[in-house]
Write a protein that holds these residues in place. Structure first.
Motif, short mmCIF file in Angstrom:
data_model
loop_
_atom_site.label_atom_id
_atom_site.label_comp_id
_atom_site.label_asym_id
_atom_site.label_seq_id
_atom_site.Cartn_x
_atom_site.Cartn_y
_atom_site.Cartn_z
N GLN A 19 0.85 -1.18 0.00
CA GLN A 19 0.00 0.00 0.00
C GLN A 19 0.89 1.24 0.00
O GLN A 19 1.77 1.36 0.85
CB GLN A 19 -0.90 0.00 1.24
N PHE A 20 0.68 2.12 -0.94
CA PHE A 20 1.45 3.35 -1.04
C PHE A 20 0.50 4.53 -0.88
O PHE A 20 -0.66 4.46 -1.29
CB PHE A 20 2.18 3.44 -2.38
N PRO A 21 0.99 5.66 -0.34
CA PRO A 21 0.13 6.84 -0.22
C PRO A 21 -0.18 7.41 -1.60
O PRO A 21 0.56 7.18 -2.55
CB PRO A 21 0.99 7.81 0.60
N PRO A 22 -1.27 8.14 -1.73
CA PRO A 22 -1.57 8.78 -3.02
C PRO A 22 -0.40 9.68 -3.42
O PRO A 22 0.25 10.31 -2.57
CB PRO A 22 -2.82 9.61 -2.74
N LEU A 23 -0.13 9.74 -4.70
CA LEU A 23 1.00 10.53 -5.20
C LEU A 23 0.90 12.00 -4.78
O LEU A 23 1.91 12.65 -4.53
CB LEU A 23 1.08 10.42 -6.72
N TYR A 39 2.87 3.88 -9.08
CA TYR A 39 2.26 5.11 -9.60
C TYR A 39 2.20 5.12 -11.12
O TYR A 39 1.26 5.65 -11.71
CB TYR A 39 3.04 6.33 -9.11
N LEU A 40 3.21 4.53 -11.77
CA LEU A 40 3.28 4.54 -13.24
C LEU A 40 2.55 3.35 -13.87
O LEU A 40 2.52 3.22 -15.10
CB LEU A 40 4.74 4.54 -13.68
N ASN A 41 1.99 2.48 -13.02
CA ASN A 41 1.28 1.29 -13.50
C ASN A 41 2.18 0.41 -14.36
O ASN A 41 1.80 -0.05 -15.44
CB ASN A 41 0.00 1.67 -14.25
N ARG A 42 3.38 0.20 -13.88
CA ARG A 42 4.37 -0.68 -14.52
C ARG A 42 4.90 -1.64 -13.48
O ARG A 42 4.75 -1.43 -12.29
CB ARG A 42 5.54 0.14 -15.10
N ARG A 43 5.56 -2.68 -13.92
CA ARG A 43 6.22 -3.60 -13.00
C ARG A 43 7.57 -3.00 -12.60
O ARG A 43 8.21 -2.31 -13.41
CB ARG A 43 6.41 -4.96 -13.64
N PRO A 72 12.49 10.30 -9.40
CA PRO A 72 12.03 11.65 -9.04
C PRO A 72 10.50 11.77 -9.06
O PRO A 72 9.85 11.44 -10.05
CB PRO A 72 12.66 12.54 -10.11
N VAL A 73 9.96 12.23 -7.96
CA VAL A 73 8.51 12.39 -7.83
C VAL A 73 8.00 13.42 -8.84
O VAL A 73 6.95 13.22 -9.46
CB VAL A 73 8.13 12.79 -6.39
N ALA A 74 8.76 14.49 -9.06
CA ALA A 74 8.34 15.51 -10.04
C ALA A 74 8.25 14.90 -11.44
O ALA A 74 7.33 15.22 -12.20
CB ALA A 74 9.32 16.68 -10.03
N GLY A 75 9.17 14.01 -11.77
CA GLY A 75 9.14 13.33 -13.07
C GLY A 75 7.96 12.40 -13.21
O GLY A 75 7.35 12.29 -14.28
N ILE A 76 7.61 11.71 -12.13
CA ILE A 76 6.45 10.82 -12.14
C ILE A 76 5.18 11.64 -12.34
O ILE A 76 4.33 11.31 -13.16
CB ILE A 76 6.37 10.00 -10.83
N ARG A 77 5.08 12.75 -11.62
CA ARG A 77 3.91 13.62 -11.77
C ARG A 77 3.81 14.17 -13.19
O ARG A 77 2.72 14.22 -13.77
CB ARG A 77 3.98 14.78 -10.76
N ALA A 78 4.94 14.57 -13.76
CA ALA A 78 4.94 15.10 -15.11
C ALA A 78 4.53 14.03 -16.12
O ALA A 78 3.75 14.28 -17.04
CB ALA A 78 6.32 15.66 -15.47
N ALA A 79 5.04 12.79 -15.94
CA ALA A 79 4.70 11.70 -16.85
C ALA A 79 3.21 11.37 -16.79
O ALA A 79 2.62 10.94 -17.78
CB ALA A 79 5.53 10.46 -16.50
N LEU A 80 2.60 11.59 -15.63
CA LEU A 80 1.17 11.31 -15.48
C LEU A 80 0.30 12.52 -15.79
O LEU A 80 -0.92 12.47 -15.64
CB LEU A 80 0.90 10.84 -14.04
N GLY A 81 0.93 13.64 -16.18
CA GLY A 81 0.17 14.83 -16.53
C GLY A 81 -0.36 15.58 -15.34
O GLY A 81 -1.33 16.33 -15.44
N MET A 82 0.25 15.39 -14.18
CA MET A 82 -0.21 16.05 -12.95
C MET A 82 0.51 17.37 -12.71
O MET A 82 0.12 18.12 -11.83
CB MET A 82 0.04 15.14 -11.74
N GLY A 83 1.58 17.63 -13.45
CA GLY A 83 2.36 18.82 -13.17
C GLY A 83 3.22 18.63 -11.94
O GLY A 83 3.05 17.67 -11.21
N ALA A 84 4.14 19.50 -11.71
CA ALA A 84 5.02 19.39 -10.54
C ALA A 84 4.38 20.14 -9.39
O ALA A 84 4.44 21.35 -9.31
CB ALA A 84 6.41 19.95 -10.86
N ALA A 85 3.75 19.43 -8.50
CA ALA A 85 3.05 20.06 -7.37
C ALA A 85 3.99 20.36 -6.24
O ALA A 85 4.88 19.69 -5.92
CB ALA A 85 1.92 19.18 -6.88
#
Length: 85
Positions: A19-23, A39-43, A72-85
């Motif tokens: 279980q991981f916290p929400p991004l 978060y990226l829905n990959r293995r 990098p969390v910012a890179g994960i957010r960017a890849a998912l289209g969430m922007g760097a929060a």
């Protein structure tokens, strides 16, 4: 009896998903491979392959921290289209 109980506990721990916290709530600069894969829905092995071949998506270059990969969390957010929060 002790050994069989240990084996059952080990199998259960491996088979249950982590279980991981929400991004949105992650405030660290990097996360471990298993968490990033979630978060990226990959293995996790896919991300390790990206790191080894150095063919990861833009902004997702992992850093090595004591022999482990930090994504990098910012890179994960960017890849998912969430922007760097």
């Amino acid at each position: 009896m002790q050994a069989s109980q240990h084996s059952a506990d080990t199998r259960r721990a491996v088979s249950e998903p982590q279980q991981f916290p929400p991004l949105e709530l992650v405030n660290r600069p990097t996360v471990p491979t298993e968490q990033a894969a979630h978060y990226l829905n990959r293995r996790p092995q896919t991300l390790r392959g990206w790191a080894c071949a150095e063919n990861f998506p833009d902004g997702l270059r992992p850093v090595r921290i004591r022999g482990r990969l930090g994504w990098p969390v910012a890179g994960i957010r960017a890849a998912l289209g969430m922007g760097a929060a």
